[in-house]
Write an enzyme that holds these catalytic residues in place. Structure first.
Site, PDB file in Angstrom:
ATOM      1  N   SER A  98     -53.754 -73.543 -53.738  1.00 33.76           N
ATOM      2  CA  SER A  98     -51.945 -74.284 -53.478  1.00 33.76           C
ATOM      3  C   SER A  98     -52.263 -75.964 -54.715  1.00 33.76           C
ATOM      4  O   SER A  98     -51.552 -76.504 -54.984  1.00 33.76           O
ATOM      5  CB  SER A  98     -52.308 -75.971 -52.299  1.00 33.76           C
ATOM      6  OG  SER A  98     -53.305 -77.003 -52.274  1.00 33.76           O
ATOM      7  N   LYS A 106     -54.499 -82.480 -52.406  1.00 32.44           N
ATOM      8  CA  LYS A 106     -52.682 -82.301 -52.402  1.00 32.44           C
ATOM      9  C   LYS A 106     -52.610 -83.075 -54.066  1.00 32.44           C
ATOM     10  O   LYS A 106     -53.847 -84.620 -53.854  1.00 32.44           O
ATOM     11  CB  LYS A 106     -51.961 -82.647 -51.395  1.00 32.44           C
ATOM     12  CG  LYS A 106     -51.709 -81.635 -50.767  1.00 32.44           C
ATOM     13  CD  LYS A 106     -51.191 -80.121 -51.230  1.00 32.44           C
ATOM     14  CE  LYS A 106     -51.304 -79.101 -50.395  1.00 32.44           C
ATOM     15  NZ  LYS A 106     -51.364 -77.949 -49.919  1.00 32.44           N
TER      16      LYS A 106
END
Length: 156
Positions: A68, A105
């Site tokens: 990601s 993230k």
């Protein structure tokens, strides 16, 4: 929704890891590159643990799974160091618990004119993965800030 993508470990040993740098500086650019960072260590040795870990009690190694964050060079199988107890700044890479799973993230807060948090997004850096929009209903805990990432370039 994706599965969690971070496995956390504990530093078991905080003994110094001393390495002697090369006598020759390593240039990564062309002519006139900056000198090697090894020159910042006048005693001709580097304590890698001291360089990487500012507080062994609040620093944890983690192993990343998933892609990601691949568009910023953080890949599946990379390792990272996460420090707890420091404030996340915009664009930091953070470790967070979202819906009882660990994720890393990019931290993307948005503030109003009074410097009050208006919205918080935990952003993926790969268009194949969704972002997390954090709101009052989100089960969320900011666990720590990623301070280093590492990749094994050659298996020995």
């Amino acid at each position: 929704m994706e599965d969690g993508n971070l496995e956390i470990f504990k530093l078991e040993n905080t003994e110094p890891l001393i390495l002697k740098p090369l006598n020759e500086s390593l240039k990564a650019g062309g002519y006139g590159s900056f000198p090697s960072a090894a020159l910042d260590f006048p005693d001709d040795s580097i304590d890698f643990l001291k360089l990487l870990v500012k507080d062994p009690i609040t620093t944890f190694p983690g192993r990343i799974s998933g892609d990601s964050l691949k568009d910023i060079g953080v890949l599946d199988g990379d390792w990272c160091l996460i420090q707890k107890g420091i404030e996340a700044e915009p664009n930091d890479i953070v470790a967070a618990i979202i819906e009882n799973q660990f994720f890393i993230k990019r931290f993307k807060p948005k503030y109003d004119e009074n410097n009050q948090l208006q919205e918080l997004k935990l952003k993926s850096e790969n268009p194949d993965f969704s972002h997390f929009e954090i709101n009052d209903e989100t089960e969320f805990f900011l666990w720590g800030v990623v301070t280093w990432t590492f990749r094994n370039w050659r298996k020995l």
